[in-house]
Design a protein around this motif. Structure first.
Motif, PDB file in Angstrom:
ATOM      1  N   PRO A   1      44.410  38.139  33.155  1.00  0.00           N
ATOM      2  CA  PRO A   1      45.247  37.411  32.193  1.00  0.00           C
ATOM      3  C   PRO A   1      44.380  36.571  31.252  1.00  0.00           C
ATOM      4  O   PRO A   1      43.370  36.005  31.659  1.00  0.00           O
ATOM      5  N   PRO A   2      44.775  36.516  29.978  1.00  0.00           N
ATOM      6  CA  PRO A   2      43.975  35.761  29.008  1.00  0.00           C
ATOM      7  C   PRO A   2      43.980  34.264  29.330  1.00  0.00           C
ATOM      8  O   PRO A   2      44.926  33.745  29.920  1.00  0.00           O
ATOM      9  N   ILE A   3      42.900  33.616  28.943  1.00  0.00           N
ATOM     10  CA  ILE A   3      42.782  32.179  29.143  1.00  0.00           C
ATOM     11  C   ILE A   3      42.734  31.512  27.775  1.00  0.00           C
ATOM     12  O   ILE A   3      41.968  31.926  26.901  1.00  0.00           O
TER      13      ILE A   3
ATOM     14  N   ARG B   1      38.005  29.632  35.403  1.00  0.00           N
ATOM     15  CA  ARG B   1      38.003  30.897  36.141  1.00  0.00           C
ATOM     16  C   ARG B   1      37.038  30.850  37.318  1.00  0.00           C
ATOM     17  O   ARG B   1      37.350  31.299  38.401  1.00  0.00           O
ATOM     18  N   SER B   2      35.840  30.272  37.117  1.00  0.00           N
ATOM     19  CA  SER B   2      34.802  30.328  38.147  1.00  0.00           C
ATOM     20  C   SER B   2      34.823  29.147  39.110  1.00  0.00           C
ATOM     21  O   SER B   2      34.387  29.265  40.247  1.00  0.00           O
TER      22      SER B   2
ATOM     23  N   LYS C   1      31.360  43.573  26.053  1.00  0.00           N
ATOM     24  CA  LYS C   1      31.234  43.087  27.428  1.00  0.00           C
ATOM     25  C   LYS C   1      30.104  43.805  28.161  1.00  0.00           C
ATOM     26  O   LYS C   1      29.291  43.172  28.852  1.00  0.00           O
ATOM     27  N   ALA C   2      30.023  45.114  28.002  1.00  0.00           N
ATOM     28  CA  ALA C   2      28.963  45.884  28.663  1.00  0.00           C
ATOM     29  C   ALA C   2      27.585  45.410  28.190  1.00  0.00           C
ATOM     30  O   ALA C   2      26.659  45.244  29.001  1.00  0.00           O
TER      31      ALA C   2
ATOM     32  N   GLY D   1      30.925  39.594  33.462  1.00  0.00           N
ATOM     33  CA  GLY D   1      31.096  39.446  34.899  1.00  0.00           C
ATOM     34  C   GLY D   1      32.539  39.404  35.372  1.00  0.00           C
ATOM     35  O   GLY D   1      32.792  39.337  36.569  1.00  0.00           O
ATOM     36  N   TYR D   2      33.493  39.456  34.446  1.00  0.00           N
ATOM     37  CA  TYR D   2      34.904  39.426  34.818  1.00  0.00           C
ATOM     38  C   TYR D   2      35.620  40.606  34.171  1.00  0.00           C
ATOM     39  O   TYR D   2      35.290  40.993  33.051  1.00  0.00           O
TER      40      TYR D   2
END
Length: 176
Positions: free
Chosen positions: A65-67, A94-95, A28-29, A59-60
């Motif tokens: 919670p998992p999607i 999510r967005s 993620k980083a 960015g999240y």
């Protein structure tokens, strides 16, 4: 060319050892660094497990919670074929943004698929590519494979189903 460039970029990223076996926080980083440095994936980069669950999205936070993305066409296509795929235009869960997602398999050294790497472009941003088509072709209309109107006379819209009459017209025009 727009599609080829996106797939090439994702395939290059998917071959990086960190993506194949790094921790979610490490991956993620790195994804966030890529996006900050001007990645063409204006909607972010994500890693999806082979059961269709979102592992991470740039960015999240990781602890959200998992999607479940197993119903997304691009996830099903990559899992079924083992090949790159892109999805229909969608509104992000999510967005809430209008998005077009490109996805490629992430393969281990053994050749086994360990995850799916997805890159998303926001359709409503000039940097997304689709908006550039609209700016350069004010009469352009783009309909995705499921019949959703994505670009209407140069204006990016939230994906909506094209009318049956319009879709019939397009099918007739493509045969001519």
């Amino acid at each position: 060319q727009l599609l080829e460039e996106r797939f090439e970029a994702l395939q290059t990223i998917a071959q990086v050892q960190l993506v194949q076996d790094g921790t979610p926080a490490e991956v993620k980083a790195w994804f966030e660094q890529l996006v900050e440095q001007g990645s063409s994936f204006t909607g972010g980069l994500s890693l999806i497990s082979t059961d269709g669950m979102l592992i991470l999205l740039s960015g999240y936070p990781l602890d959200e919670p998992p999607i479940d993305l197993s119903d997304r066409d691009y996830v099903r296509a990559v899992l079924t074929t083992g090949r790159p795929a892109f999805g229909d235009a969608i509104i992000g869960r999510r967005s809430g943004d209008p998005l077009l997602t490109f996805a490629v398999p992430v393969l281990a050294d053994t050749g086994a698929m360990v995850a799916i790497l997805a890159g998303t472009i926001r359709l409503d941003l000039p940097e997304g590519g689709i908006a550039q088509i609209g700016a350069s072709s004010p009469d352009a209309i783009i309909v995705d494979a499921s019949g959703q109107l994505v670009l209407d006379r140069g204006v990016v819209t939230a994906p909506v189903r094209a009318t049956d009459t319009f879709r019939s017209y397009l099918e007739g025009a493509s045969r001519a």
